[in-house]
Scaffold this motif. Sequence first.
Motif, PDB file in Angstrom:
ATOM      1  N   GLY A 182       0.822  -1.422   0.122  1.00 31.20           N
ATOM      2  CA  GLY A 182       0.027  -0.040  -0.062  1.00 31.20           C
ATOM      3  C   GLY A 182       0.850   1.248   0.141  1.00 31.20           C
ATOM      4  O   GLY A 182       0.631   2.350  -0.739  1.00 31.20           O
ATOM      5  N   LEU A 184       3.985   1.375  -1.155  1.00 30.29           N
ATOM      6  CA  LEU A 184       4.683   1.353  -2.465  1.00 30.29           C
ATOM      7  C   LEU A 184       3.767   1.996  -3.493  1.00 30.29           C
ATOM      8  O   LEU A 184       4.253   2.760  -4.263  1.00 30.29           O
ATOM      9  CB  LEU A 184       5.235   0.028  -2.746  1.00 30.29           C
ATOM     10  CG  LEU A 184       6.236  -0.739  -1.951  1.00 30.29           C
ATOM     11  CD1 LEU A 184       6.306  -2.146  -2.328  1.00 30.29           C
ATOM     12  CD2 LEU A 184       7.547  -0.109  -2.033  1.00 30.29           C
ATOM     13  N   ALA A 185       2.540   1.605  -3.220  1.00 37.18           N
ATOM     14  CA  ALA A 185       1.300   2.111  -4.463  1.00 37.18           C
ATOM     15  C   ALA A 185       1.160   3.509  -4.321  1.00 37.18           C
ATOM     16  O   ALA A 185       0.828   4.301  -5.387  1.00 37.18           O
ATOM     17  CB  ALA A 185       0.107   1.517  -4.206  1.00 37.18           C
ATOM     18  N   ILE A 186       1.736   4.305  -3.199  1.00 42.79           N
ATOM     19  CA  ILE A 186       1.713   5.674  -3.248  1.00 42.79           C
ATOM     20  C   ILE A 186       3.070   6.368  -3.101  1.00 42.79           C
ATOM     21  O   ILE A 186       3.136   7.558  -2.944  1.00 42.79           O
ATOM     22  CB  ILE A 186       0.658   6.408  -2.083  1.00 42.79           C
ATOM     23  CG1 ILE A 186       1.265   5.828  -0.871  1.00 42.79           C
ATOM     24  CG2 ILE A 186      -0.838   6.037  -2.229  1.00 42.79           C
ATOM     25  CD1 ILE A 186       0.553   6.439   0.572  1.00 42.79           C
TER      26      ILE A 186
END
Lengths: 301, 254
Positions: A182, A184-186
């Motif tokens: 999560g 990494l995804a931002i």
Amino acid sequence: MSFLQALLTNEYYIHLVILICIYALLAQSFNLTFGLGKSFNLAHIASYAIGAYTTAILAVDQSRSPLPCMFWSLVLSGVFALTIAIIAIRLSEDYFAIGTLAFSALITALLVNWKSLTRGVLGIPGIPRPEFSFFESQTFYDNFNFLGLAATVLIVVELLLLGIFSSPYARALRAQAEFEQGALAIGHNARVLRTISFVLASAIAGLAGSLFAYYINYIDPSSFSLTEMVFIITIVVLGRPGSFWGVNGAAAFLVLLPEPLRQFDLPPSILGPMRQLIYALILFGVVFLNRNKLWPRLRRI
Amino acid sequence: MNPTFLQISDLEFSIGEASILNGISCQVPRGETVGIIGPNGSGKTTLFNCISGFNLPSRGRIIFDATDITAVSPHTRALHGLGRVFQNSGVFRELSVEENMLTALESRDSLIRKFFPARSHRAQRRQLAREFLSEINLDAKSSHKAGSLSGGQLRLLEIVRTLAFGAEVFLLDEPTAGVSPRMKEDVAGLIAKLQQRGKTILVIEHDINFIQKFCQRILVLDGGRVVMDGPPDTVRSDRRLQEIYFGNKTQSES
């Protein structure tokens, strides 16, 4: 005020407050990696050992002055953490704990066996109390003055950590601890965030080790055993991981906790194990009560 | 200039002996909304994992905004503008609702700024977070722990967080799974807002009735392959869709 004066003129109380300072440094830095980052770095005690031995060796064998000793304790412990991070940061959760445990064992083995440097199990005696050229009127031979030094270091480090705990960095560290993908995804680089927390925490532990070596004047490998690590874990778990003031309170509470036992005139052979028993029971109790909260539930993507 | 925004060519991925993706290719122009449907195990989520970098494909290439990102790390892809919304919710439940927004807004800051944010920055970020949260009616709950939100609110928060972070492409993995029917409308409304802002959206869904309303195109995956690719009406009326979903293969085999 007179109470405080009475407290701080008693040598034994001064001793306890110095210990609180040292353990608060150790626990609060462990709180950064474990409390915020949920990384169980069992090599934290090895960083403390590296800091203590660096100061002891530089001060005794090289007769270096305190500032360089403390500086190198801090730096070498930081470099040690960086080495661990580069190797072990890829490991997740339990594997990371086991990996760092291996590093901890490695350092203990070095302390015991690299006799030309560490003098093995005999340890290093005669570490002089620090003397600063700009403090001519004061020598830190006096425990009261040493308390001033330890408290100053603690306050500076805690102010720094207090800022870090409420910074965007801490937020990101907590986020990646809960759900790495999560974060990494931002766009958060989770490994870099974790590596920084190790290096910072380890450098602080190194500084605590330096203070410890100066204060006790004698160090040997037994001061840096896993029992000490368990004590630090107990402080952080009792103070609530991630809670800045909770961990400070727990450090003071747990250092002072066995003191009432002294009134019972128990022989040291019972007093020592009894302390360990109390700490172990507290750790077990708190972990048991928080068994669903200590680590976030793992999420799959 | 560059009509294809996201280009996936011949993507293969396998775990041990099991091959999950068997040569998936598709091109998505900027601003398009593509629905992805297919039975369980057809490789939908794995395709998303390959696009966002959590799985490395054994073959094939992914080109995003004219950059080959096939081997780029997940967080770098995200910074390029690839946003991922997870199936099991990627919201940080231990953080407050506001902190979830703030950490997304802060991720592009330099490391120094992450430790020492400028005072003016802080206020500005909180203001921005509040504006985004008011779009999904969560501004009143900004100080609540995100773990206390409902399933639908978690979806909305994660989508808005991805928007605030600055994503251009949204990979939405079953955004309405476990969401109440009323909240489903809110999710659809938010997707419409993303479309208005010109965002490119790939959305995995089981409910074809739900996505056909806002998708320009639907991909049907089966066995790690794209078996159909076309406008919703065409895909819906195609007999093969029934076969894939209901296993009615007798006619096609003969």
